[in-house]
Design a protein around this motif. Structure first.
Motif, PDB file in Angstrom:
ATOM      1  N   THR A  73       0.821  -1.208   0.000  1.00 29.87           N
ATOM      2  CA  THR A  73       0.000   0.000   0.000  1.00 29.87           C
ATOM      3  C   THR A  73       0.852   1.255   0.000  1.00 29.87           C
ATOM      4  O   THR A  73       1.977   1.264   0.490  1.00 29.87           O
ATOM      5  CB  THR A  73      -0.935   0.025   1.235  1.00 29.87           C
ATOM      6  N   GLY A  74       0.294   2.300  -0.583  1.00 31.36           N
ATOM      7  CA  GLY A  74       0.975   3.586  -0.665  1.00 31.36           C
ATOM      8  C   GLY A  74       0.461   4.373  -1.851  1.00 31.36           C
ATOM      9  O   GLY A  74      -0.526   4.008  -2.490  1.00 31.36           O
ATOM     10  N   THR A  75       1.158   5.435  -2.170  1.00 34.41           N
ATOM     11  CA  THR A  75       0.757   6.303  -3.279  1.00 34.41           C
ATOM     12  C   THR A  75       0.719   5.568  -4.610  1.00 34.41           C
ATOM     13  O   THR A  75      -0.031   5.943  -5.497  1.00 34.41           O
ATOM     14  CB  THR A  75       1.766   7.470  -3.453  1.00 34.41           C
ATOM     15  N   MET A  76       1.530   4.539  -4.716  1.00 32.92           N
ATOM     16  CA  MET A  76       1.650   3.813  -5.975  1.00 32.92           C
ATOM     17  C   MET A  76       0.411   2.987  -6.315  1.00 32.92           C
ATOM     18  O   MET A  76       0.252   2.581  -7.468  1.00 32.92           O
ATOM     19  CB  MET A  76       2.883   2.907  -5.941  1.00 32.92           C
ATOM     20  N   ASN A  77      -0.476   2.734  -5.365  1.00 37.59           N
ATOM     21  CA  ASN A  77      -1.684   1.956  -5.665  1.00 37.59           C
ATOM     22  C   ASN A  77      -2.469   2.589  -6.811  1.00 37.59           C
ATOM     23  O   ASN A  77      -2.869   1.901  -7.757  1.00 37.59           O
ATOM     24  CB  ASN A  77      -2.581   1.812  -4.427  1.00 37.59           C
ATOM     25  N   GLN A 158      12.232   2.516   4.640  1.00 38.16           N
ATOM     26  CA  GLN A 158      11.817   1.130   4.384  1.00 38.16           C
ATOM     27  C   GLN A 158      12.172   0.214   5.556  1.00 38.16           C
ATOM     28  O   GLN A 158      11.367  -0.625   5.960  1.00 38.16           O
ATOM     29  CB  GLN A 158      12.444   0.607   3.087  1.00 38.16           C
ATOM     30  N   LEU A 159      13.358   0.395   6.120  1.00 34.48           N
ATOM     31  CA  LEU A 159      13.737  -0.429   7.275  1.00 34.48           C
ATOM     32  C   LEU A 159      12.816  -0.146   8.468  1.00 34.48           C
ATOM     33  O   LEU A 159      12.402  -1.071   9.177  1.00 34.48           O
ATOM     34  CB  LEU A 159      15.206  -0.188   7.643  1.00 34.48           C
ATOM     35  N   GLN A 160      12.483   1.111   8.677  1.00 37.15           N
ATOM     36  CA  GLN A 160      11.560   1.456   9.761  1.00 37.15           C
ATOM     37  C   GLN A 160      10.168   0.872   9.501  1.00 37.15           C
ATOM     38  O   GLN A 160       9.521   0.364  10.417  1.00 37.15           O
ATOM     39  CB  GLN A 160      11.484   2.979   9.928  1.00 37.15           C
ATOM     40  N   ASP A 161       9.729   0.932   8.247  1.00 35.69           N
ATOM     41  CA  ASP A 161       8.417   0.377   7.894  1.00 35.69           C
ATOM     42  C   ASP A 161       8.387  -1.142   8.040  1.00 35.69           C
ATOM     43  O   ASP A 161       7.382  -1.712   8.477  1.00 35.69           O
ATOM     44  CB  ASP A 161       8.018   0.774   6.474  1.00 35.69           C
ATOM     45  N   PHE A 162       9.483  -1.811   7.682  1.00 37.98           N
ATOM     46  CA  PHE A 162       9.563  -3.264   7.885  1.00 37.98           C
ATOM     47  C   PHE A 162       9.483  -3.592   9.380  1.00 37.98           C
ATOM     48  O   PHE A 162       8.809  -4.520   9.787  1.00 37.98           O
ATOM     49  CB  PHE A 162      10.859  -3.831   7.303  1.00 37.98           C
ATOM     50  N   ASN A 163      10.179  -2.795  10.181  1.00 38.52           N
ATOM     51  CA  ASN A 163      10.184  -3.012  11.624  1.00 38.52           C
ATOM     52  C   ASN A 163       8.773  -2.885  12.207  1.00 38.52           C
ATOM     53  O   ASN A 163       8.339  -3.718  12.993  1.00 38.52           O
ATOM     54  CB  ASN A 163      11.124  -2.015  12.301  1.00 38.52           C
ATOM     55  N   LYS A 164       8.041  -1.864  11.777  1.00 43.11           N
ATOM     56  CA  LYS A 164       6.691  -1.611  12.307  1.00 43.11           C
ATOM     57  C   LYS A 164       5.611  -2.411  11.584  1.00 43.11           C
ATOM     58  O   LYS A 164       4.436  -2.265  11.872  1.00 43.11           O
ATOM     59  CB  LYS A 164       6.369  -0.122  12.183  1.00 43.11           C
ATOM     60  N   ARG A 165       6.027  -3.205  10.587  1.00 42.77           N
ATOM     61  CA  ARG A 165       5.110  -3.965   9.720  1.00 42.77           C
ATOM     62  C   ARG A 165       4.169  -3.047   8.941  1.00 42.77           C
ATOM     63  O   ARG A 165       3.058  -3.423   8.589  1.00 42.77           O
ATOM     64  CB  ARG A 165       4.326  -5.002  10.513  1.00 42.77           C
ATOM     65  N   MET A 166       4.647  -1.839   8.661  1.00 40.04           N
ATOM     66  CA  MET A 166       3.875  -0.926   7.823  1.00 40.04           C
ATOM     67  C   MET A 166       4.118  -1.223   6.345  1.00 40.04           C
ATOM     68  O   MET A 166       3.320  -0.844   5.498  1.00 40.04           O
ATOM     69  CB  MET A 166       4.239   0.528   8.143  1.00 40.04           C
ATOM     70  N   ASP A 170       6.336  -8.460   1.277  1.00 38.86           N
ATOM     71  CA  ASP A 170       7.728  -8.896   1.481  1.00 38.86           C
ATOM     72  C   ASP A 170       8.199  -8.650   2.915  1.00 38.86           C
ATOM     73  O   ASP A 170       9.359  -8.333   3.158  1.00 38.86           O
ATOM     74  CB  ASP A 170       8.678  -8.173   0.507  1.00 38.86           C
ATOM     75  N   ASN A 171       7.317  -8.800   3.882  1.00 46.64           N
ATOM     76  CA  ASN A 171       7.608  -8.368   5.244  1.00 46.64           C
ATOM     77  C   ASN A 171       8.220  -9.434   6.135  1.00 46.64           C
ATOM     78  O   ASN A 171       8.950  -9.107   7.063  1.00 46.64           O
ATOM     79  CB  ASN A 171       6.319  -7.831   5.883  1.00 46.64           C
ATOM     80  N   ALA A 172       7.952 -10.704   5.879  1.00 45.90           N
ATOM     81  CA  ALA A 172       8.322 -11.757   6.837  1.00 45.90           C
ATOM     82  C   ALA A 172       9.807 -11.748   7.212  1.00 45.90           C
ATOM     83  O   ALA A 172      10.154 -11.594   8.381  1.00 45.90           O
ATOM     84  CB  ALA A 172       7.925 -13.118   6.292  1.00 45.90           C
ATOM     85  N   VAL A 173      10.679 -11.896   6.236  1.00 43.24           N
ATOM     86  CA  VAL A 173      12.119 -11.957   6.521  1.00 43.24           C
ATOM     87  C   VAL A 173      12.643 -10.599   6.958  1.00 43.24           C
ATOM     88  O   VAL A 173      13.381 -10.492   7.943  1.00 43.24           O
ATOM     89  CB  VAL A 173      12.900 -12.469   5.292  1.00 43.24           C
ATOM     90  N   MET A 174      12.247  -9.546   6.241  1.00 45.56           N
ATOM     91  CA  MET A 174      12.795  -8.226   6.548  1.00 45.56           C
ATOM     92  C   MET A 174      12.356  -7.709   7.917  1.00 45.56           C
ATOM     93  O   MET A 174      13.098  -6.977   8.560  1.00 45.56           O
ATOM     94  CB  MET A 174      12.433  -7.221   5.446  1.00 45.56           C
ATOM     95  N   HIS A 175      11.187  -8.085   8.393  1.00 42.47           N
ATOM     96  CA  HIS A 175      10.779  -7.672   9.734  1.00 42.47           C
ATOM     97  C   HIS A 175      11.699  -8.301  10.785  1.00 42.47           C
ATOM     98  O   HIS A 175      12.099  -7.638  11.739  1.00 42.47           O
ATOM     99  CB  HIS A 175       9.324  -8.064  10.033  1.00 42.47           C
TER     100      HIS A 175
END
Length: 197
Positions: A73-77, A158-166, A170-175
Motif C-alpha cells: 500500500t501507498g501512493t503507488m496503488n 523502508q527499514l523502519q516500515d519493515f520493523n513496524k510492519r507498515m 515482502d515483510n516476513a524476513v525483513m521484519h
C-alpha cells in the motif's frame, strides 16, 4: 472511393497500434506519470522516492503488481491501478536498463559501521548480514532488490516500515532483521549502501 479511404485509414490506425513497442509504451507511461517522482531515467526527484535505475526488471514488475493488487500500500496503488501486465513488464525492463548512480558518502567512518553490518551483520543481536541475500555488492537478484546506490532516506524509511510492519508486502524476513536494528545501525547501513555502486 469512400470504401478505399476507410480501408486505408483502418490499416493506418492498425499499423500505428502495432508499431508501438513495449519500450516505447513504457517511455510514454514514464513521461506521463512516473517521471514526477522517479525521473525519466529512474533517478528520483526526491530522497523519499526510490531510485529505479538499474533495479531488476522482475523486482520492479513484482512491486507494481503488488501495488496494483493492494498487497503493498501507498501512493503507488493509484499509479499502478490501470497498468496491464505487458506495461508492468515493460516498465521493469525500461528502468532496469538505466545506468544506476551512487551517492557521495560524506561520513566515511560512520559508513564503515554500515560496511561491517552489511557484510558481517551483528552476531550479538542476531542481525544477519545484508550481503547474504542482496549480494556482496548490494546488487540483489531477480526476486530481491538492488540496494546499491539507493537513497539513504528511502532506505531508512523502508527499514523502519519493515520493523513496524507498515510495509505490507515482502515483510516476513525483513521484519525479523529490521526489528533487531538500532536507529544508529539503520543510519549507518543507509549511509554505506547509498554509496555503493
Amino acid at each position: 472511393m469512400k470504401k478505399v479511404t476507410g480501408v486505408l485509414l483502418g490499416l493506418l490506425i492498425a499499423g500505428q497500434a502495432v508499431a508501438e513497442t513495449p519500450v516505447e509504451r513504457a517511455k510514454q507511461i514514464v513521461g506521463e506519470r512516473c517521471y514526477l517522482c522517479h525521473g525519466m531515467r529512474g533517478e528520483s526527484s526526491s530522497a523519499i522516492y526510490p531510485r529505479l535505475a538499474g533495479q531488476h526488471a522482475e523486482y520492479i514488475a513484482k512491486q507494481l503488481s503488488d501495488f496494483k493488487a493492494g498487497r503493498r500500500t501507498g501512493t503507488m496503488n493509484e499509479m499502478a491501478a490501470d497498468l496491464t501486465e505487458t506495461e508492468i513488464a515493460a516498465l521493469g525492463d525500461y528502468f532496469s536498463a538505466m545506468p544506476p548512480e551512487a551517492h557521495k558518502v560524506r561520513d566515511k567512518e560512520f559508513a564503515a559501521v554500515g560496511y561491517y553490518l552489511f557484510h558481517k551483520g551483528n552476531p550479538y543481536s542476531g542481525v544477519a548480514a545484508c550481503k547474504d541475500c542482496h549480494g556482496d555488492e548490494g546488487k540483489g537478484t531477480r526476486q530481491l532488490p538492488r540496494l546499491a546506490g539507493q537513497h539513504k532516506r528511502y532506505l531508512i524509511t523502508q527499514l523502519q516500515d519493515f520493523n513496524k510492519r507498515m510495509r505490507t508486502n515482502d515483510n516476513a524476513v525483513m521484519h525479523s532483521i529490521a526489528s533487531k536494528l538500532t536507529e544508529f545501525e539503520i543510519e549507518a547501513l543507509a549511509n554505506y549502501i547509498s554509496g555503493m555502486n
